[in-house]
Design a protein around this motif. Structure first.
Motif, short mmCIF file in Angstrom:
data_model
loop_
_atom_site.label_atom_id
_atom_site.label_comp_id
_atom_site.label_asym_id
_atom_site.label_seq_id
_atom_site.Cartn_x
_atom_site.Cartn_y
_atom_site.Cartn_z
N LEU A 103 44.91 -3.65 2.73
CA LEU A 103 45.72 -4.52 3.23
C LEU A 103 46.50 -5.37 2.16
N PHE A 104 45.24 -6.19 2.49
CA PHE A 104 44.40 -7.75 2.06
C PHE A 104 44.41 -7.22 0.19
N GLY A 105 43.87 -6.38 -0.23
CA GLY A 105 43.80 -5.82 -1.56
C GLY A 105 42.38 -6.00 -1.96
N ALA A 106 41.50 -5.74 -1.16
CA ALA A 106 39.79 -6.11 -1.12
C ALA A 106 39.75 -4.91 -2.12
N ASN A 107 40.30 -3.56 -1.92
CA ASN A 107 40.57 -2.31 -3.01
C ASN A 107 40.14 -2.29 -4.22
N ALA A 108 41.96 -3.26 -4.92
CA ALA A 108 42.09 -3.13 -5.69
C ALA A 108 41.92 -3.23 -7.32
N THR A 109 40.77 -4.50 -6.74
CA THR A 109 40.36 -4.76 -8.18
C THR A 109 38.92 -4.88 -7.60
N GLN A 110 38.23 -4.80 -9.22
CA GLN A 110 36.61 -4.47 -9.07
C GLN A 110 36.24 -5.63 -8.65
N GLY A 111 34.71 -6.24 -8.02
CA GLY A 111 34.17 -7.55 -7.85
C GLY A 111 33.89 -7.68 -6.46
N HIS A 112 34.12 -9.06 -5.97
CA HIS A 112 33.12 -9.34 -4.62
C HIS A 112 34.61 -9.51 -4.68
N HIS A 113 35.47 -9.45 -2.75
CA HIS A 113 36.17 -9.82 -1.89
C HIS A 113 35.51 -10.49 -0.43
N PRO A 114 34.93 -11.74 -0.33
CA PRO A 114 34.48 -11.82 0.54
C PRO A 114 35.43 -12.39 1.19
N PHE A 115 36.96 -13.04 1.24
CA PHE A 115 37.45 -13.49 1.98
C PHE A 115 38.47 -12.37 2.26
N ALA A 116 38.77 -11.16 1.64
CA ALA A 116 39.66 -9.69 2.20
C ALA A 116 39.09 -9.20 3.62
N THR A 117 37.61 -9.09 2.87
CA THR A 117 36.68 -8.60 4.01
C THR A 117 36.85 -8.79 5.38
N GLY A 118 36.43 -10.86 4.77
CA GLY A 118 36.33 -10.95 6.01
C GLY A 118 36.77 -11.23 6.40
N ILE A 119 38.62 -10.99 6.39
CA ILE A 119 39.56 -11.37 7.44
C ILE A 119 39.87 -10.11 8.07
N ALA A 120 39.35 -8.57 7.41
CA ALA A 120 40.24 -7.93 7.94
C ALA A 120 38.50 -7.18 8.67
N GLY A 121 37.54 -7.64 8.74
CA GLY A 121 36.75 -7.58 10.00
C GLY A 121 37.27 -8.03 10.60
N ALA A 122 37.78 -9.27 11.26
CA ALA A 122 38.01 -10.24 12.05
C ALA A 122 39.13 -9.44 12.99
N CYS A 123 40.14 -8.41 11.71
CA CYS A 123 41.13 -8.20 12.61
C CYS A 123 40.86 -6.66 12.91
#
Length: 308
Positions: A103-123
Protein backbone atom coordinates in the motif's frame (compact mmCIF):
# COMPACT_ATOMS: atom_id res chain seq x y z
CA UNK A 1 16.77 -26.77 -21.66
CA UNK A 2 17.85 -23.71 -19.66
CA UNK A 3 17.36 -23.87 -15.91
CA UNK A 4 14.61 -21.79 -14.37
CA UNK A 5 15.73 -19.01 -12.07
CA UNK A 6 13.22 -18.49 -9.31
CA UNK A 7 12.93 -14.91 -8.08
CA UNK A 8 12.73 -15.79 -4.39
CA UNK A 9 12.86 -12.25 -3.04
CA UNK A 10 10.11 -11.05 -5.40
CA UNK A 11 7.53 -13.29 -3.74
CA UNK A 12 6.33 -10.66 -1.25
CA UNK A 13 5.02 -8.52 -4.09
CA UNK A 14 2.77 -11.24 -5.52
CA UNK A 15 2.04 -13.52 -2.57
CA UNK A 16 -1.65 -14.12 -1.79
CA UNK A 17 -2.87 -13.10 1.66
CA UNK A 18 -3.50 -16.74 2.62
CA UNK A 19 0.16 -17.61 2.06
CA UNK A 20 1.28 -14.67 4.19
CA UNK A 21 -1.09 -15.63 7.02
CA UNK A 22 -0.10 -19.31 7.09
CA UNK A 23 3.60 -18.59 6.74
CA UNK A 24 3.39 -15.90 9.44
CA UNK A 25 1.61 -18.22 11.89
CA UNK A 26 4.19 -20.98 11.42
CA UNK A 27 7.05 -18.48 11.72
CA UNK A 28 5.66 -17.04 14.96
CA UNK A 29 5.17 -20.41 16.63
CA UNK A 30 8.63 -21.59 15.57
CA UNK A 31 10.36 -18.41 16.70
CA UNK A 32 8.81 -18.21 20.16
CA UNK A 33 8.89 -21.92 20.98
CA UNK A 34 12.55 -22.42 20.06
CA UNK A 35 13.84 -19.34 21.90
CA UNK A 36 11.51 -19.54 24.89
CA UNK A 37 14.11 -20.55 27.54
CA UNK A 38 16.23 -17.48 26.70
CA UNK A 39 13.13 -15.32 26.97
CA UNK A 40 12.43 -16.82 30.41
CA UNK A 41 15.93 -15.87 31.57
CA UNK A 42 15.49 -12.33 30.19
CA UNK A 43 12.26 -11.89 32.14
CA UNK A 44 13.89 -13.11 35.37
CA UNK A 45 16.84 -10.74 34.92
CA UNK A 46 14.57 -7.73 34.33
CA UNK A 47 12.61 -8.08 37.57
CA UNK A 48 13.49 -5.08 39.76
CA UNK A 49 13.12 -6.71 43.19
CA UNK A 50 13.72 -10.42 42.68
CA UNK A 51 13.74 -12.93 45.50
CA UNK A 52 17.26 -13.83 46.74
CA UNK A 53 17.00 -17.16 44.91
CA UNK A 54 16.41 -15.34 41.62
CA UNK A 55 19.43 -13.02 41.61
CA UNK A 56 21.75 -13.99 38.75
CA UNK A 57 25.22 -12.81 37.75
CA UNK A 58 24.74 -13.48 34.05
CA UNK A 59 22.90 -15.47 31.40
CA UNK A 60 24.94 -18.63 31.94
CA UNK A 61 24.52 -18.44 35.70
CA UNK A 62 20.76 -17.98 35.28
CA UNK A 63 20.42 -21.04 33.07
CA UNK A 64 22.54 -23.15 35.42
CA UNK A 65 20.77 -22.12 38.63
CA UNK A 66 17.25 -22.39 37.23
CA UNK A 67 17.96 -25.84 35.79
CA UNK A 68 19.66 -27.13 38.95
CA UNK A 69 17.34 -25.68 41.60
CA UNK A 70 13.97 -25.57 39.82
CA UNK A 71 14.36 -28.12 37.06
CA UNK A 72 14.87 -27.73 33.32
CA UNK A 73 11.12 -27.71 32.72
CA UNK A 74 10.90 -24.38 34.56
CA UNK A 75 12.59 -22.71 31.58
CA UNK A 76 9.59 -23.72 29.47
CA UNK A 77 6.87 -22.75 31.97
CA UNK A 78 4.27 -20.63 30.20
CA UNK A 79 5.29 -21.66 26.68
CA UNK A 80 1.72 -22.82 25.96
CA UNK A 81 0.52 -19.24 26.28
CA UNK A 82 3.00 -18.10 23.65
CA UNK A 83 2.16 -20.94 21.27
CA UNK A 84 -1.57 -20.21 21.58
CA UNK A 85 -1.09 -16.51 20.90
CA UNK A 86 1.85 -16.48 18.51
CA UNK A 87 0.14 -18.33 15.66
CA UNK A 88 -2.81 -15.97 15.11
CA UNK A 89 -0.86 -12.89 16.21
CA UNK A 90 1.98 -13.51 13.73
CA UNK A 91 -0.48 -14.39 10.97
CA UNK A 92 -2.07 -10.98 11.51
CA UNK A 93 1.40 -9.42 11.87
CA UNK A 94 2.83 -10.58 8.54
CA UNK A 95 -0.47 -10.27 6.69
CA UNK A 96 -0.75 -6.63 7.77
CA UNK A 97 2.91 -5.98 6.97
CA UNK A 98 2.69 -7.32 3.42
CA UNK A 99 -0.56 -5.44 2.75
CA UNK A 100 0.80 -2.13 4.12
CA UNK A 101 4.18 -2.53 2.45
CA UNK A 102 2.43 -2.80 -0.91
CA UNK A 103 0.00 0.00 0.00
CA UNK A 104 2.83 2.41 0.89
CA UNK A 105 4.76 1.65 -2.30
CA UNK A 106 7.68 -0.39 -0.96
CA UNK A 107 7.11 -2.99 -3.70
CA UNK A 108 6.54 -0.51 -6.51
CA UNK A 109 10.12 0.32 -7.43
CA UNK A 110 13.66 -0.98 -7.00
CA UNK A 111 15.96 0.29 -4.28
CA UNK A 112 15.62 0.79 -0.53
CA UNK A 113 12.43 2.07 1.07
CA UNK A 114 13.17 2.34 4.81
CA UNK A 115 10.31 4.76 5.53
CA UNK A 116 7.64 2.68 3.77
CA UNK A 117 8.80 -0.61 5.30
CA UNK A 118 9.15 1.03 8.71
CA UNK A 119 5.59 2.39 8.65
CA UNK A 120 4.31 -0.98 7.41
CA UNK A 121 6.07 -2.65 10.33
CA UNK A 122 4.50 -0.18 12.77
CA UNK A 123 1.02 -0.93 11.41
CA UNK A 124 1.69 -4.65 11.70
CA UNK A 125 2.75 -4.49 15.33
CA UNK A 126 -0.22 -2.31 16.39
CA UNK A 127 -2.57 -4.98 15.06
CA UNK A 128 -0.70 -8.05 16.32
CA UNK A 129 0.13 -6.72 19.79
CA UNK A 130 -3.54 -6.05 20.50
CA UNK A 131 -4.08 -9.79 20.08
CA UNK A 132 -0.84 -10.98 21.70
CA UNK A 133 -0.63 -8.75 24.80
CA UNK A 134 -2.86 -10.87 27.09
CA UNK A 135 -0.90 -14.01 26.18
CA UNK A 136 2.34 -12.18 26.91
CA UNK A 137 1.09 -11.12 30.35
CA UNK A 138 0.22 -14.72 31.22
CA UNK A 139 3.58 -15.90 29.90
CA UNK A 140 5.57 -13.51 32.09
CA UNK A 141 3.48 -14.21 35.20
CA UNK A 142 4.37 -17.88 34.76
CA UNK A 143 8.05 -17.17 34.08
CA UNK A 144 8.85 -15.29 37.29
CA UNK A 145 10.54 -17.08 40.19
CA UNK A 146 8.08 -18.61 42.65
CA UNK A 147 5.16 -18.71 40.21
CA UNK A 148 2.61 -21.26 41.42
CA UNK A 149 0.42 -21.33 38.33
CA UNK A 150 0.06 -24.83 36.95
CA UNK A 151 -1.53 -23.91 33.63
CA UNK A 152 -2.21 -21.02 31.29
CA UNK A 153 -5.95 -21.16 32.06
CA UNK A 154 -5.36 -21.05 35.82
CA UNK A 155 -3.01 -18.07 35.47
CA UNK A 156 -5.38 -16.14 33.21
CA UNK A 157 -8.36 -16.85 35.48
CA UNK A 158 -6.48 -15.78 38.62
CA UNK A 159 -5.12 -12.58 37.08
CA UNK A 160 -8.59 -11.66 35.83
CA UNK A 161 -10.22 -12.40 39.21
CA UNK A 162 -7.66 -10.42 41.22
CA UNK A 163 -6.83 -7.53 38.89
CA UNK A 164 -9.56 -7.40 36.28
CA UNK A 165 -9.38 -7.18 32.50
CA UNK A 166 -7.13 -4.11 32.69
CA UNK A 167 -4.26 -6.32 33.90
CA UNK A 168 -4.01 -7.87 30.43
CA UNK A 169 -3.74 -4.48 28.74
CA UNK A 170 -2.10 -2.16 31.28
CA UNK A 171 1.19 -2.65 29.44
CA UNK A 172 -0.29 -2.33 25.94
CA UNK A 173 0.57 1.38 25.50
CA UNK A 174 4.09 0.65 26.77
CA UNK A 175 4.28 -2.41 24.53
CA UNK A 176 3.39 -0.26 21.52
CA UNK A 177 5.85 2.42 22.62
CA UNK A 178 8.50 -0.32 22.50
CA UNK A 179 7.36 -2.50 19.61
CA UNK A 180 6.59 0.27 17.13
CA UNK A 181 10.21 1.54 17.12
CA UNK A 182 11.41 -2.06 17.44
CA UNK A 183 9.54 -3.15 14.34
CA UNK A 184 10.49 -0.01 12.43
CA UNK A 185 14.14 -0.76 13.22
CA UNK A 186 13.68 -4.43 12.44
CA UNK A 187 11.77 -4.21 9.16
CA UNK A 188 13.84 -1.37 7.78
CA UNK A 189 17.10 -3.12 8.72
CA UNK A 190 15.90 -6.46 7.42
CA UNK A 191 14.81 -5.12 4.04
CA UNK A 192 18.06 -3.15 3.75
CA UNK A 193 20.34 -6.08 4.59
CA UNK A 194 18.24 -8.45 2.46
CA UNK A 195 18.68 -6.29 -0.62
CA UNK A 196 22.38 -5.63 0.05
CA UNK A 197 23.17 -9.33 0.60
CA UNK A 198 21.02 -10.57 -2.28
CA UNK A 199 20.54 -7.74 -4.81
CA UNK A 200 19.44 -10.12 -7.58
CA UNK A 201 16.65 -11.59 -5.45
CA UNK A 202 17.61 -15.20 -6.15
CA UNK A 203 16.70 -18.15 -3.93
CA UNK A 204 19.15 -17.77 -1.05
CA UNK A 205 17.77 -18.72 2.41
CA UNK A 206 21.01 -17.75 4.16
CA UNK A 207 20.20 -14.15 3.26
CA UNK A 208 17.15 -14.30 5.53
CA UNK A 209 19.15 -15.82 8.37
CA UNK A 210 21.85 -13.12 8.27
CA UNK A 211 19.54 -10.19 7.53
CA UNK A 212 17.02 -11.34 10.14
CA UNK A 213 19.68 -11.86 12.81
CA UNK A 214 21.27 -8.45 12.28
CA UNK A 215 17.91 -6.71 12.21
CA UNK A 216 16.81 -8.44 15.42
CA UNK A 217 20.01 -7.55 17.29
CA UNK A 218 19.82 -3.87 16.30
CA UNK A 219 16.15 -3.53 17.19
CA UNK A 220 16.48 -5.43 20.49
CA UNK A 221 19.41 -3.38 21.75
CA UNK A 222 17.78 -0.07 20.83
CA UNK A 223 14.53 -0.81 22.67
CA UNK A 224 15.75 -2.57 25.83
CA UNK A 225 14.84 0.32 28.21
CA UNK A 226 11.24 0.14 27.04
CA UNK A 227 11.22 -3.63 27.46
CA UNK A 228 12.38 -3.28 31.09
CA UNK A 229 9.43 -0.95 31.74
CA UNK A 230 7.04 -3.35 30.00
CA UNK A 231 8.24 -6.25 32.14
CA UNK A 232 7.71 -4.18 35.30
CA UNK A 233 4.13 -3.41 34.29
CA UNK A 234 3.30 -6.97 33.25
CA UNK A 235 4.69 -8.58 36.42
CA UNK A 236 3.58 -5.93 38.91
CA UNK A 237 0.92 -8.25 40.34
CA UNK A 238 3.70 -10.55 41.60
CA UNK A 239 5.75 -7.72 43.14
CA UNK A 240 6.21 -7.22 46.89
CA UNK A 241 7.23 -3.57 46.48
CA UNK A 242 4.10 -1.43 46.89
CA UNK A 243 5.33 1.17 44.38
CA UNK A 244 5.91 -1.46 41.70
CA UNK A 245 2.60 -3.15 42.48
CA UNK A 246 0.67 0.12 42.06
CA UNK A 247 2.56 1.31 38.97
CA UNK A 248 0.09 2.58 36.38
CA UNK A 249 2.03 3.53 33.27
CA UNK A 250 5.23 4.00 31.33
CA UNK A 251 6.46 7.25 32.90
CA UNK A 252 5.87 5.95 36.40
CA UNK A 253 7.68 2.73 35.50
CA UNK A 254 10.66 4.74 34.23
CA UNK A 255 10.72 6.72 37.48
CA UNK A 256 10.68 3.58 39.63
CA UNK A 257 13.42 1.94 37.56
CA UNK A 258 15.64 5.00 37.83
CA UNK A 259 15.03 5.45 41.57
CA UNK A 260 15.84 1.84 42.39
CA UNK A 261 18.63 1.06 39.92
CA UNK A 262 19.78 4.27 38.28
CA UNK A 263 20.66 4.44 34.59
CA UNK A 264 21.93 0.87 34.57
CA UNK A 265 18.42 -0.28 35.43
CA UNK A 266 17.31 0.55 31.90
CA UNK A 267 19.64 -2.03 30.38
CA UNK A 268 18.71 -4.91 32.66
CA UNK A 269 18.46 -8.04 30.57
CA UNK A 270 20.16 -6.44 27.55
CA UNK A 271 22.39 -9.43 26.82
CA UNK A 272 19.72 -12.15 26.99
CA UNK A 273 17.34 -9.86 25.05
CA UNK A 274 19.82 -9.52 22.18
CA UNK A 275 20.79 -13.20 22.44
CA UNK A 276 17.10 -14.07 22.25
CA UNK A 277 16.04 -11.72 19.45
CA UNK A 278 19.01 -12.23 17.16
CA UNK A 279 18.40 -15.95 16.49
CA UNK A 280 14.62 -15.72 16.95
CA UNK A 281 14.31 -13.01 14.30
CA UNK A 282 16.56 -15.00 11.99
CA UNK A 283 14.37 -18.06 12.57
CA UNK A 284 11.17 -16.08 12.13
CA UNK A 285 12.15 -14.53 8.80
CA UNK A 286 13.66 -17.78 7.49
CA UNK A 287 10.59 -19.83 8.36
CA UNK A 288 8.25 -17.14 7.08
CA UNK A 289 9.99 -16.70 3.74
CA UNK A 290 10.41 -20.47 3.25
CA UNK A 291 6.77 -21.38 3.91
CA UNK A 292 5.56 -18.46 1.82
CA UNK A 293 7.73 -19.70 -1.06
CA UNK A 294 6.64 -23.29 -0.48
CA UNK A 295 2.93 -22.46 -0.39
CA UNK A 296 3.12 -20.27 -3.48
CA UNK A 297 5.19 -22.83 -5.38
CA UNK A 298 2.78 -25.59 -4.43
CA UNK A 299 -0.21 -23.51 -5.52
CA UNK A 300 1.40 -22.87 -8.90
CA UNK A 301 2.57 -26.50 -9.20
CA UNK A 302 6.07 -25.29 -9.90
CA UNK A 303 9.32 -26.57 -8.48
CA UNK A 304 11.86 -23.76 -8.64
CA UNK A 305 15.40 -24.67 -9.57
CA UNK A 306 18.47 -22.84 -8.39
CA UNK A 307 20.49 -21.46 -11.23
CA UNK A 308 24.21 -22.22 -11.10
Amino acid sequence: MPEIEHDYEALPENSPLTANLIAGALAGIGEHAIMYPVDSVKTRMQILNPTPQAVYTGVGNAFSRIASTEGVRTLWRGVNSVVLGAGPAHALYFGTYEFCKDLFGANATQGHHPFATGIAGACATIASDALMNPFDVVKQRMQVHGSTYRSVVECARTVYANEGLIAFYVSYPTTLTMTIPFQMFQFSSYEYFRKVLNPKGQYDPKTHVIAGGLAGAIAAAATTPLDVAKTLLQTRGNATDVHVRNCRGLLEAFRIIYEQNGIKGFIRGLRPRVLSHMPSTAICWSVYEYFKWFINSHDRNKIPIIST
